[in-house]
Design an enzyme around this catalytic site. Sequence first.
Site, short mmCIF file in Angstrom:
data_model
loop_
_atom_site.label_atom_id
_atom_site.label_comp_id
_atom_site.label_asym_id
_atom_site.label_seq_id
_atom_site.Cartn_x
_atom_site.Cartn_y
_atom_site.Cartn_z
N ASP A 8 0.83 -1.21 0.00
CA ASP A 8 0.00 0.00 0.00
C ASP A 8 0.86 1.25 0.00
O ASP A 8 2.02 1.21 0.36
CB ASP A 8 -0.86 0.03 1.27
CG ASP A 8 -2.20 -0.63 1.06
OD1 ASP A 8 -2.53 -0.92 -0.11
OD2 ASP A 8 -2.90 -0.84 2.06
N LYS B 114 -0.71 4.39 -5.23
CA LYS B 114 0.35 5.40 -5.32
C LYS B 114 -0.08 6.75 -4.79
O LYS B 114 0.70 7.46 -4.19
CB LYS B 114 0.83 5.53 -6.76
CG LYS B 114 1.97 4.56 -7.05
CD LYS B 114 2.48 4.69 -8.45
CE LYS B 114 3.63 3.71 -8.68
NZ LYS B 114 3.72 3.28 -10.07
#
Length: 424
Positions: free
Chosen positions: A203, A225
């Site tokens: 993550d 992102k």
Amino acid sequence: MTDPAGGPAAGYPVVLDLAGRRVVVVGGGAVALRRTRGLLAAGASVHVVAPEVHPELAGLPVRVHRRRYAPGDLAGAWLAHACTDSAEVNAAVAADAGADRIVCVRADDASGGTARTPAVARSGAVTVAVDSAGDPRRSVAVRDAVAALLDRGLLSSRPHRAPAGGPGPPGRVWLVGGGPGDPELITVRGRRLLAEADVVVVDRLAPRALLDTLGPGVEVVDAGKAPHRSNLTQEQINAVLVDRARRGLRVVRLKGGDPFVFGRGGEELAACVAAGVPAEVVPGVSSAMAGPAAAGIPVTHRGVAADFAVVSGHLDPSRPGSTVDWQSLATGPATLVLLMALERLDAVCAELIKRGRPGTTPTAVVCRATWSDQRVVLGTLATIAERAAAAGLRPPAVVVIGEVVRLAGPAFGPDSVAGPVGER
Ligand code: SAH
């Protein structure tokens, strides 16, 4: 246990399966206690012979024979430990054991028995046992060094993969809480699993610095992102986890904080279970805890706050359909910790004030907690949104509301400020 030259023999290492097998420990002191703990962990049926027995040892699930050692006590044993404080008794135990071909470890004189105990460390399924031919301190030093490397993931116990199509071990998914961002705040187990992983699905807010430590053969799948924008949908993430595990790979889903705190970890676990893929959750240090802590704010404090609530500020509280009970929160727990609330801080604070929290309530925003560029802004419920905006704070941030915020500071050192005053 000596070699022909008279020194301790290099020896022949084996791992004994003692499950359900009789082991006799002669002696009732600290060494006997330590040995017994290890034996019980291996499932052995332990008999302790000693006139006096350490209370902790007596409390363990063992048979205690409160008397001096006598010949015949070793009958039926596979292994004997001679660990009394009398060399004479230990020698007698070792002699009797030898006569009956029972393996015997002598605590006071490793070469006086037929076996010796190595220095042991365990890391997951791996057992490290170190022997240094009668130099226990050296064994311990090597054991500690290897254990530290394994625990920190600096020494990978990742087996080489089975050749494609060959029968490899079944795959597995670990939902690992990576902590709030400082790479040292992942758990020891999480760190080890990461070092053993074939695939890491990561993550945005996970401790990405740890990715640099992965071996070249490890597949890294970047699941997010930018804030609120994932590279992959939740369904795609679930599918990657299941697919890689089905190929027999060890998959670490590296998440920020704790996997089950606003992390959609529950959905990922459910997807694995539904697909028949073995999955395990490794808890992590949530930013809900680490954020206040990193700012020196105790979420509870004797005489100040006896309860706290962790709340998502993701949805506009003034809109209908919010599942958060803002009324209860306004008048309820002494401390509120809000996640995902920075972008709606104005609305959240206004809602709490409208429903009864005094606008003077001390409030803090802890931005990028535990990262090297952590920032903290202090204010009150009435002023914090403006102050945070003026300071240009960006997510991720946790918001802490309550009298405990007055205690903020010691984590920042001697020039900490008591009370809600601007940014430090
Ligand atoms: N599972 C995570 C939370 C995921 S939701 C956990 O247990 O920490 C994402 C929110 O977590 C962010 O919007 C922010 O409110 C908070 N957060 C995560 N990391 C943070 C950090 N280092 N500092 C401050 N807040 C953080």
